[in-house]
Design an enzyme around this catalytic site. Sequence first.
Site, short mmCIF file in Angstrom:
data_model
loop_
_atom_site.label_atom_id
_atom_site.label_comp_id
_atom_site.label_asym_id
_atom_site.label_seq_id
_atom_site.Cartn_x
_atom_site.Cartn_y
_atom_site.Cartn_z
N HIS A 182 42.03 45.25 27.11
CA HIS A 182 40.94 46.00 27.93
C HIS A 182 41.67 47.27 28.32
CE1 HIS A 182 38.14 42.50 28.28
NE2 HIS A 182 37.68 43.19 27.50
N GLU A 223 43.05 47.71 32.16
CA GLU A 223 43.80 46.85 32.71
C GLU A 223 45.42 46.98 32.59
OE1 GLU A 223 42.17 43.19 31.17
OE2 GLU A 223 40.05 43.95 31.86
N ARG A 244 37.17 50.65 28.92
CA ARG A 244 37.42 49.16 28.77
C ARG A 244 37.51 48.82 27.07
NH1 ARG A 244 36.24 43.74 30.86
NH2 ARG A 244 34.92 42.47 29.14
N HIS A 267 45.19 39.77 30.89
CA HIS A 267 43.95 40.61 31.45
C HIS A 267 44.23 40.88 32.87
CE1 HIS A 267 41.04 40.47 27.91
NE2 HIS A 267 41.87 39.41 27.50
N GLU A 313 44.35 36.25 34.18
CA GLU A 313 43.80 37.43 34.89
C GLU A 313 44.86 37.63 35.88
OE1 GLU A 313 41.21 39.30 34.20
OE2 GLU A 313 39.82 38.07 33.12
O1 0X9 Z 1 35.51 39.25 30.33
C1 0X9 Z 1 36.84 39.21 29.98
O2 0X9 Z 1 36.81 39.49 28.77
C2 0X9 Z 1 37.92 38.56 31.00
N1 0X9 Z 1 37.68 39.27 32.11
S1 0X9 Z 1 37.92 40.72 32.28
O3 0X9 Z 1 37.87 41.38 33.84
N2 0X9 Z 1 39.77 41.02 32.07
O4 0X9 Z 1 37.44 41.49 31.50
C3 0X9 Z 1 37.89 37.15 30.88
C4 0X9 Z 1 37.90 36.52 29.56
C5 0X9 Z 1 37.73 35.02 29.56
N3 0X9 Z 1 37.74 34.31 28.32
C6 0X9 Z 1 36.43 34.54 27.74
N4 0X9 Z 1 35.53 34.81 28.28
N5 0X9 Z 1 36.48 33.92 26.36
ZN ZN Z 2 40.44 42.05 30.50
#
Ligand code: 0X9
Ligand code: ZN
Length: 304
Positions: A64, A67, A122, A192, A266
Amino acid sequence: VHSYVKYNDLDTINAWSANIAAQNSGLVSRSQLGTSYEGRPIYLLKVGKSGSNKKAVVLDCGFHAREWISVAFCQWFVKEAVEKYGSDTQLTNLLNNLDFYVVPVLNVDGYAYTWSTNRMWRKTRSVNSGTTCIGTDPNRNFNAGWCTVGASSRACDDTYCGSSPESERETKALANFIRNNLSSIKGYLTIHSYSQMLLFPYSYSYAVAKDHTELNTVAKNAVSQLTSLYNTKYTYGAGGTTIYLAAGGSDDWAYDAGVKYSFTFELRDTGRYGFLLPESQIQATSQETILAVRSIATHILNNA
Ligand code: 0X9
Ligand code: ZN
């Protein structure tokens, strides 16, 4: 000029990766994972002492675009490897017996766009047909319950899943690399921000992963190591119950492809600065996170 305690732009990171490989040829080599939608190279650093039949761990940053702490972390990780190899016993043992495939910036177009135009971008920067809205969420673009939950089929949304799984050149390149190296790749760590969480499958449903108990123990120990340095609090668990249901993520896809030790980090913080984490926190965030990565890698070395 490159600095580990500042956020670096893409050109600076690309020059850095060329240099660190050239100056540490026994430990680091650089290749190209693929090419982005806008034609930029996506680089891959192989970090480890050369040997035969080594197990490997993939570590990627910059999925992303906004980040930035993720991207800073990958650079710090490689710096630690080259600076502490030969003196730090645990790290030396890890690098002698494991290869880390580090992707310093996966979403290179998006990252460049956060520097040039929109700090809060993003997604990728691919053109979508039938709309002027740009980009796909790379972490909704993998073939793991693709676009069923926690993802949008509208191209204008920040969680747009794309026109099909692996529609993006960036996700296709990473998935191809993992598919082609499945026999050696035992771990997948995708970095992330933000929320201070360590997540493992599944996020595309509430199904409990076959290895849930082991992954939960590995996560618990990694978080315990991380917290020991500066008392940064992390939560951990399956993605669906710990953060939210969201299909098409690389962690779930890698796990179902056979990479058992699949985790999403994260990083800091929990929202005070959010994606705009101050540069003054790069060092501490990276140092504590490396403790968690070492913990997971040690478990992989001993158990995979
Ligand atoms: O939503 C996401 O892609 C991730 N959080 S973020 O705030 N960095 O965008 C979390 C990803 C967790 N894993 C999956 N959803 N597969
Ligand atoms: Zn992310």
